[in-house]
Design a protein around this motif. Structure first.
Motif, PDB file in Angstrom:
ATOM      1  N   ALA A  67      68.778  50.660  62.311  1.00  0.00           N
ATOM      2  CA  ALA A  67      69.073  51.047  61.330  1.00  0.00           C
ATOM      3  C   ALA A  67      69.140  49.920  59.859  1.00  0.00           C
ATOM      4  O   ALA A  67      69.468  49.518  58.159  1.00  0.00           O
ATOM      5  N   GLY A  68      70.212  48.617  60.548  1.00  0.00           N
ATOM      6  CA  GLY A  68      70.233  47.981  59.195  1.00  0.00           C
ATOM      7  C   GLY A  68      70.934  48.208  58.022  1.00  0.00           C
ATOM      8  O   GLY A  68      72.435  48.487  58.221  1.00  0.00           O
ATOM      9  N   ALA A  69      71.131  47.585  57.112  1.00  0.00           N
ATOM     10  CA  ALA A  69      71.616  47.989  55.925  1.00  0.00           C
ATOM     11  C   ALA A  69      71.262  49.248  55.690  1.00  0.00           C
ATOM     12  O   ALA A  69      72.253  49.649  54.474  1.00  0.00           O
ATOM     13  N   LEU A 118      74.152  56.220  68.087  1.00  0.00           N
ATOM     14  CA  LEU A 118      73.620  55.691  68.776  1.00  0.00           C
ATOM     15  C   LEU A 118      71.860  55.050  69.685  1.00  0.00           C
ATOM     16  O   LEU A 118      71.658  53.576  69.010  1.00  0.00           O
ATOM     17  N   LEU A 119      71.403  55.370  69.077  1.00  0.00           N
ATOM     18  CA  LEU A 119      69.865  55.486  69.368  1.00  0.00           C
ATOM     19  C   LEU A 119      68.836  55.206  68.024  1.00  0.00           C
ATOM     20  O   LEU A 119      68.280  52.996  67.882  1.00  0.00           O
ATOM     21  N   SER A 150      62.265  56.179  62.346  1.00  0.00           N
ATOM     22  CA  SER A 150      62.422  55.207  61.805  1.00  0.00           C
ATOM     23  C   SER A 150      62.875  53.722  61.902  1.00  0.00           C
ATOM     24  O   SER A 150      62.898  52.685  61.465  1.00  0.00           O
ATOM     25  N   PHE A 151      63.585  54.405  63.251  1.00  0.00           N
ATOM     26  CA  PHE A 151      64.723  53.051  63.197  1.00  0.00           C
ATOM     27  C   PHE A 151      64.294  52.961  64.664  1.00  0.00           C
ATOM     28  O   PHE A 151      65.264  52.314  65.072  1.00  0.00           O
ATOM     29  N   THR A 152      63.819  53.277  66.047  1.00  0.00           N
ATOM     30  CA  THR A 152      63.754  52.729  67.306  1.00  0.00           C
ATOM     31  C   THR A 152      62.052  53.044  67.250  1.00  0.00           C
ATOM     32  O   THR A 152      61.200  52.657  66.422  1.00  0.00           O
ATOM     33  N   THR A 153      62.053  52.404  68.463  1.00  0.00           N
ATOM     34  CA  THR A 153      60.446  52.114  68.918  1.00  0.00           C
ATOM     35  C   THR A 153      60.300  53.785  69.808  1.00  0.00           C
ATOM     36  O   THR A 153      58.587  53.194  70.268  1.00  0.00           O
TER      37      THR A 153
END
Length: 239
Positions: A151-153, A145-146, A197-200
């Motif tokens: 994450a996109g592709a 969920l986070l 990698s995928f969150t701030t």
């Protein structure tokens, strides 16, 4: 004659113990240096070199702690460690998403070998009672969920890797507390990579915590595997 055989056996095991101690000291030293580089020079050559050294040292320790006639458990764990080393090394020669996918792919293969090694012990794991797996499934769900929005592709490969990672952590409990904790710590390490990698989310010293949990988690699984194999051989000395 029995006394002579015992003496030969003692002399034969002493170099192995000495070699194991040296390997453990070497890994502790390289790990300490690498963790320091993560704090002060994470993009430097020393960080790269020391990270590439970590898994070969762990593999050497596992080999030193086991006999020449290694069972399936140890062989599969060693292959998992090998692909972890590939995951540490290969992305350094790539950039961007290509490098990230190479890392994820290498570690995914490592997770498959860990699962193959540990799944045989599922009857001793938390899978004995389905409700005991809920903390693992809950952690995986929260992580997805986070990370999903960013994450996109890459979402599909990340999901596949997350499922494998969660399965590894669950099956790890089958070898006992040491491997169970090691699997959970390894899960935490890769979760931190995903969050970075995928969150701030910004955790001070993120690289330090990722690598600390990475080394500790895999070392705990490896040591637990050597103890399990030793215990099995003591119970079945003819195997």
């Amino acid at each position: 004659m029995p006394a002579q055989s015992h003496g030969q056996s003692a002399r034969g095991t002493e170099p192995n113990r000495a070699r194991t101690r040296l390997l453990v000291l070497a890994m502790a030293f390289v790990t300490a240096i690498h963790l320091l580089t993560q704090l002060f020079a994470p993009a430097g050559i020393l960080a790269d070199v020391t990270q590439i050294m970590l898994m070969p040292l762990l593999g050497a320790i596992i080999i030193a702690l086991t006999s020449a006639q290694r069972g399936k458990l140890i062989k599969l764990v060693l292959i998992a460690v090998l692909f972890s080393w590939v995951g540490d090394t290969l992305p350094r020669f790539m950039e961007g998403d290509q490098g990230f996918l190479a890392m994820v792919g290498s570690f995914l293969i490592a997770q498959f070998f860990y699962i193959a090694a540990l799944a045989r012990y599922w009857r001793s794991s938390v899978m004995r009672h389905w409700w005991m797996t809920t903390p693992y499934l809950g952690a995986f769900t929260v992580l997805v969920l986070l990370c999903a929005p960013g994450a996109g592709a890459l979402l599909v490969p990340v999901l596949i890797y997350g499922v494998a990672l969660t399965a590894m952590a669950i099956f790890g409990t089958g070898l006992g507390v040491l491997a169970g904790c090691g699997g959970a710590i390894f899960f935490l390490s890769d979760s931190l990579i995903a969050l970075r990698s995928f969150t701030t989310l910004d955790i001070p010293g993120m690289g330090f915590w990722i690598m600390l949990t990475y080394v500790v988690g895999q070392a705990m699984i490896g040591i637990a595997a050597t103890r399990t194999e030793q215990h099995q051989k003591e119970k079945n000395p003819c195997r």
